[in-house]
Enzyme design. Structure first.
Site, mmCIF file in Angstrom:
data_model
loop_
_atom_site.group_PDB
_atom_site.id
_atom_site.type_symbol
_atom_site.label_atom_id
_atom_site.label_comp_id
_atom_site.label_asym_id
_atom_site.label_seq_id
_atom_site.Cartn_x
_atom_site.Cartn_y
_atom_site.Cartn_z
ATOM 1 N N ASN A 187 0.970 -1.127 -0.099
ATOM 2 C CA ASN A 187 0.215 0.214 -0.087
ATOM 3 C C ASN A 187 0.985 1.162 0.175
ATOM 4 O O ASN A 187 1.644 1.563 0.950
ATOM 5 C CB ASN A 187 -0.793 -0.110 1.224
ATOM 6 C CG ASN A 187 -1.791 1.121 1.287
ATOM 7 O OD1 ASN A 187 -1.815 2.058 0.444
ATOM 8 N ND2 ASN A 187 -2.489 1.275 2.691
ATOM 9 N N GLU A 193 -5.875 -5.076 10.517
ATOM 10 C CA GLU A 193 -4.973 -4.018 10.567
ATOM 11 C C GLU A 193 -5.436 -3.121 11.809
ATOM 12 O O GLU A 193 -6.339 -2.239 11.812
ATOM 13 C CB GLU A 193 -4.878 -2.887 9.421
ATOM 14 C CG GLU A 193 -4.401 -3.583 8.011
ATOM 15 C CD GLU A 193 -3.947 -2.392 7.363
ATOM 16 O OE1 GLU A 193 -2.713 -2.571 6.784
ATOM 17 O OE2 GLU A 193 -4.709 -1.631 6.880
ATOM 18 N N HIS A 202 -9.838 1.055 4.547
ATOM 19 C CA HIS A 202 -8.659 1.329 4.970
ATOM 20 C C HIS A 202 -8.795 2.439 6.098
ATOM 21 O O HIS A 202 -9.612 3.237 6.045
ATOM 22 C CB HIS A 202 -7.434 1.891 4.138
ATOM 23 C CG HIS A 202 -6.379 1.707 4.608
ATOM 24 N ND1 HIS A 202 -5.864 2.894 5.861
ATOM 25 C CD2 HIS A 202 -5.221 0.821 4.734
ATOM 26 C CE1 HIS A 202 -4.539 2.462 5.946
ATOM 27 N NE2 HIS A 202 -4.335 1.325 5.473
HETATM 28 P P1 PGA Z 1 2.272 0.440 7.734
HETATM 29 O O1 PGA Z 1 0.805 0.625 7.048
HETATM 30 O O2 PGA Z 1 2.786 -0.872 7.325
HETATM 31 O O3 PGA Z 1 2.988 1.714 7.368
HETATM 32 O O4 PGA Z 1 1.726 0.476 9.292
HETATM 33 C C1 PGA Z 1 -0.040 -0.404 6.631
HETATM 34 C C2 PGA Z 1 -1.441 0.014 6.092
HETATM 35 O O5 PGA Z 1 -1.862 1.254 6.254
HETATM 36 O O6 PGA Z 1 -1.816 -0.745 5.289
#
Ligand code: PGA
Length: 229
Positions: free
Chosen positions: A6, A155, A85
């Site tokens: 992402n 997440e 998200h």
């Molecule tokens: P990060 O982001 O790996 O920088 O924590 C993950 C995401 O937002 O999908």
């Protein structure tokens, strides 16, 4: 494993073109890759890579200035789209009802949704997080045929971009619940990187990772793949 990258709102055109040159050279050990760049670069994606969109409009094509329709994204060759998200929720004021509309648009345009779902630190600490995630998933998928193709990304909101990764046993409570109910591929996302991947891949019921920060740095990503089983 599935490794989804992402990019968020990063890179200029020259930077993404440079990135794409080096991306081809990554040794990903046959893991399945999904590149998810900013929408403005979707049309630069070569046709030999699998890619997706960070977002889709909740509206159909038409008079919605500034929106990018799921149909348009699909027509650029995207296979996947992120949905719900937490940065859309916490920073762009989108709620679950909007995410649900976007999910329906993704399905009707034949994009495979990667449904992101997460908990706050307060929900996590109080122990209600597994139930809360189940409730949010129930809402998002209500009236939707569960046999459709989708991926789920757990997440924890407080883990995104912070380095604060929950304990494996906590992550496993969520991934196991999601796997039992939905029987889909489950990703973990939130500060996963080359330093913690050896530990994180011990979590049961994880089929891959959604990477943010590290996805921008191909040398770190190569180290990540070197440690990924
Ligand atoms: P990060 O982001 O790996 O920088 O924590 C993950 C995401 O937002 O999908």
């Amino acid at each position: 494993m599935i490794i989804a990258l992402n990019h968020k709102s990063n890179f200029t055109k020259d930077e993404i073109l440079d990135y794409l040159k080096d991306y081809k050279k990554l040794n990903t050990n046959n893991h399945k890759m999904i590149l998810i760049p900013s929408a403005c670069y979707l049309s630069l994606m070569p046709n030999n890579i699998v890619f997706g969109s960070e977002d889709v409009s909740s509206k159909e094509m038409g008079a919605y200035t500034g929106e990018i329709s799921a149909e348009a994204i699909k027509s650029l060759g995207a296979t996947y789209t992120l949905i719900n998200h937490s940065e859309r929720n916490t920073k762009m004021n989108e709620n679950l009802a909007i995410s649900k509309q976007k999910l329906e648009k993704a399905f009707s345009s034949n994009l495979i949704p990667i449904i992101c779902i997460g908990d706050t630190q307060e929900e996590h600490k109080s122990g209600i997080y597994v139930d809360k995630i189940k409730k949010d998933m129930d809402y998002l998928l209500s009236d939707i045929d569960k046999s459709k193709d989708f991926i789920i990304a757990y997440e924890p909101i407080f883990a995104i971009g912070t380095g604060l990764v929950p304990q494996n046993s906590d992550i496993e409570r969520v991934t196991t619940m999601l796997k039992e109910i939905y029987q889909k591929e489950i990703l973990y996302g939130g500060s996963a990187n080359e330093d913690n991947i050896e530990e994180l891949q011990k979590v049961k019921n994880i089929d891959g990772f959604l990477l943010g920060g590290i996805s921008l740095k191909l040398h770190s990503l190569q180290k990540f793949f070197n440690k990924l089983q």
